[in-house]
Design a protein around this motif. Structure first.
Motif, PDB file in Angstrom:
ATOM      1  N   UNK A   1       0.829  -1.203   0.000  1.00 22.47           N
ATOM      2  CA  UNK A   1       0.000   0.000   0.000  1.00 22.47           C
ATOM      3  C   UNK A   1       0.870   1.262   0.000  1.00 22.47           C
ATOM      4  N   UNK A   2       1.942   1.229   0.767  1.00 21.46           N
ATOM      5  CA  UNK A   2       2.826   2.396   0.823  1.00 21.46           C
ATOM      6  C   UNK A   2       3.523   2.620  -0.520  1.00 21.46           C
ATOM      7  N   UNK A   3       4.078   1.545  -1.099  1.00 23.98           N
ATOM      8  CA  UNK A   3       4.799   1.696  -2.364  1.00 23.98           C
ATOM      9  C   UNK A   3       3.868   2.049  -3.517  1.00 23.98           C
ATOM     10  N   UNK A   4       2.655   1.535  -3.486  1.00 27.95           N
ATOM     11  CA  UNK A   4       1.681   1.881  -4.528  1.00 27.95           C
ATOM     12  C   UNK A   4       1.324   3.366  -4.433  1.00 27.95           C
ATOM     13  N   UNK A   5       1.100   3.838  -3.220  1.00 26.48           N
ATOM     14  CA  UNK A   5       0.816   5.264  -3.007  1.00 26.48           C
ATOM     15  C   UNK A   5       1.985   6.112  -3.493  1.00 26.48           C
ATOM     16  N   UNK A   6       3.196   5.694  -3.149  1.00 21.86           N
ATOM     17  CA  UNK A   6       4.386   6.449  -3.531  1.00 21.86           C
ATOM     18  C   UNK A   6       4.575   6.437  -5.044  1.00 21.86           C
ATOM     19  N   UNK A   7       4.381   5.275  -5.679  1.00 12.34           N
ATOM     20  CA  UNK A   7       4.554   5.155  -7.131  1.00 12.34           C
ATOM     21  C   UNK A   7       3.582   6.055  -7.885  1.00 12.34           C
ATOM     22  N   UNK A   8       2.331   6.102  -7.422  1.00 10.01           N
ATOM     23  CA  UNK A   8       1.337   6.943  -8.080  1.00 10.01           C
ATOM     24  C   UNK A   8       1.625   8.423  -7.838  1.00 10.01           C
ATOM     25  N   UNK A   9       2.132   8.746  -6.665  1.00 10.31           N
ATOM     26  CA  UNK A   9       2.428  10.134  -6.334  1.00 10.31           C
ATOM     27  C   UNK A   9       3.561  10.694  -7.185  1.00 10.31           C
ATOM     28  N   UNK A  10       4.599   9.883  -7.406  1.00 12.58           N
ATOM     29  CA  UNK A  10       5.769  10.372  -8.153  1.00 12.58           C
ATOM     30  C   UNK A  10       5.819   9.830  -9.573  1.00 12.58           C
ATOM     31  N   UNK A  11       4.804   9.034  -9.966  1.00 14.39           N
ATOM     32  CA  UNK A  11       4.723   8.459 -11.313  1.00 14.39           C
ATOM     33  C   UNK A  11       5.995   7.672 -11.651  1.00 14.39           C
ATOM     34  N   UNK A  12       6.300   6.682 -10.812  1.00 14.09           N
ATOM     35  CA  UNK A  12       7.524   5.899 -10.980  1.00 14.09           C
ATOM     36  C   UNK A  12       7.220   4.475 -11.416  1.00 14.09           C
ATOM     37  N   UNK A  13       7.727   4.098 -12.590  1.00 19.58           N
ATOM     38  CA  UNK A  13       7.543   2.748 -13.097  1.00 19.58           C
ATOM     39  C   UNK A  13       8.271   1.730 -12.220  1.00 19.58           C
ATOM     40  N   UNK A  14       9.477   2.073 -11.780  1.00 17.54           N
ATOM     41  CA  UNK A  14      10.268   1.144 -10.975  1.00 17.54           C
ATOM     42  C   UNK A  14       9.625   0.903  -9.615  1.00 17.54           C
TER      43      UNK A  14
END
Length: 293
Positions: free
Chosen positions: A136-149
Motif C-alpha cells: 500500500x505504501x509503495x503503490x501510493x508512492x509510485x502513483x504520487x511520483x509516477x515511478x515505473x520502478x
C-alpha cells in the motif's frame, strides 16, 4: 519541472529501501522456520523473498542512476536507468520462480507424508499483513511520483502478500490430512512469481523498445486539434525516457502565416501537452496546410 523529476526519484528510493529491509527480515524468518517445521511452501516463500531483496536493490540502483544529469554520451540524461532496473528485477524474479517450480516438482516425486507445523502457517499470515502494508505504501508512492520502478516494486510486494496467504492456506490444509497440499501451494507460489515477473518484464521491454500507449496518442491528438490555429495533425509519435513522456508532432497551419505566428501556434501545442497531461518534452514541427495531404 526537471528538478521535481529528480526530487521524485529521490522519494522513490524510500520505497525501495523499505522493501529491502522488509524482505531481509521476512526471508530470514521464513527460511529458518520453514526448515524447522518442514514446510516446503514456507521455504519456497522465503526463497522468493531472497530474490526480492536483489530485485529491490536493482530498483534502488536504477533510481539513483536515473538522477544523474546529462553528460557527453547521454545527452538525453539517464532516465531509462529506472526502466532497465525494472527489467533486471523481473529477470531475477523469473529465475527464482522457475527454481521454486523445479523444487516443487521434485518434492512430488520424493513424497511427503507429514504435515508441517502450524507455526509455519501463522508465519505466513504475519508475512501477508506486513507485505500488504508495504504494498500500500509503495503503490501510493509510485502513483504520487509516477515511478515505473516503484510501481514494479509495489506489484512484487502484492504478489508476495498473496503468496504468503496462499502458503498459510496450504499449511493449514495439510493439517486436515492433506500433506500434499503444502507442495501444491509451493508450485502455485512458483507460478505466481513467474506471472508477476513476466508482467513487469513485458511493460519494461515495451518502454525500452519505444512502445507507447495508443490511447494516449489518440487523446493527445484530439487535444491538439482543438487548439486555435492548428488545422490538422500530420503525425504524432511518443516514447518514454524512464517515466518521462516525449512527444513528436507534425501539425498543419495556415500556409499564409509568417514564421513568428506559426511558431506561436507550436508553442501553444507544447504548453497544452505539458500543462494538461504532464508530458516531459514536446517537439513540434510545423508544415503549411496546402490541402494536398
Amino acid at each position: 519541472m526537471e528538478s521535481n523529476k529528480y526530487s521524485n526519484l529521490r522519494m522513490g528510493e524510500k520505497g525501495a529501501i523499505l522493501s529491502i529491509v522488509t524482505y531481509l527480515f521476512l526471508s530470514g524468518m521464513k527460511l529458518l522456520i520453514g526448515y524447522m517445521t518442514g514446510s516446503e511452501a514456507l521455504s519456497a516463500d522465503g526463497l522468493n523473498n531472497t530474490s526480492d531483496i536483489i530485485a529491490s536493490v536493482a530498483v534502488l540502483i536504477g533510481l539513483r542512476l536515473s538522477q544523474r544529469p546529462p553528460d557527453s554520451d547521454h545527452k538525453y540524461g539517464h532516465w531509462k536507468s529506472e526502466t532497465i532496473a525494472s527489467l533486471i528485477a523481473s529477470l531475477i524474479m523469473m529465475v527464482i520462480g522457475i527454481q521454486v517450480l523445479l523444487n516443487g516438482f521434485g518434492s512430488i516425486f520424493e513424497g511427503y507424508d507429514e504435515a508441517p507445523d502450524m507455526l509455519a502457517g501463522y508465519v505466513g499470515i504475519f508475512s501477508f499483513i506486513i507485505m500488504y502494508l508495504v504494498y500500500r505504501y509503495n503503490k501510493y508512492l509510485a502513483e504520487k511520483i509516477n515511478s515505473q520502478a516503484v510501481m514494479a516494486a509495489a506489484k512484487d510486494n502484492l504478489s508476495d502478500a498473496w503468496v504468503s496467504i496462499g502458503t498459510s492456506v496450504g499449511i493449514f490444509g495439510s493439517q486436515l490430512g492433506m500433506p500434499w497440499l503444502d507442495t501444491v501451494t509451493a508450485l502455485l507460489v512458483g507460478l505466481l512469481i513467474c506471472k508477476t515477473a513476466w508482467d513487469i518484464f513485458r511493460e519494461a521491454s515495451h518502454h525500452l523498445s519505444d512502445g507507447f500507449d495508443e490511447e494516449k496518442i489518440a487523446r493527445y491528438q484530439e487535444s491538439i486539434i482543438g487548439i486555435d490555429g492548428v488545422e490538422g495533425v500530420k503525425e504524432i509519435k511518443g516514447r518514454n525516457y524512464g517515466n518521462n513522456e516525449v512527444i513528436d508532432i507534425v501539425i498543419f497551419v495556415d500556409s499564409s502565416l509568417n514564421i513568428r505566428d506559426a511558431h506561436d501556434i507550436a508553442t501553444l501545442v507544447e504548453k497544452d501537452l505539458t500543462k494538461k497531461y504532464g508530458v516531459y518534452d514536446v517537439h513540434v514541427h510545423v508544415e503549411p496546410n496546402t490541402g494536398e495531404d
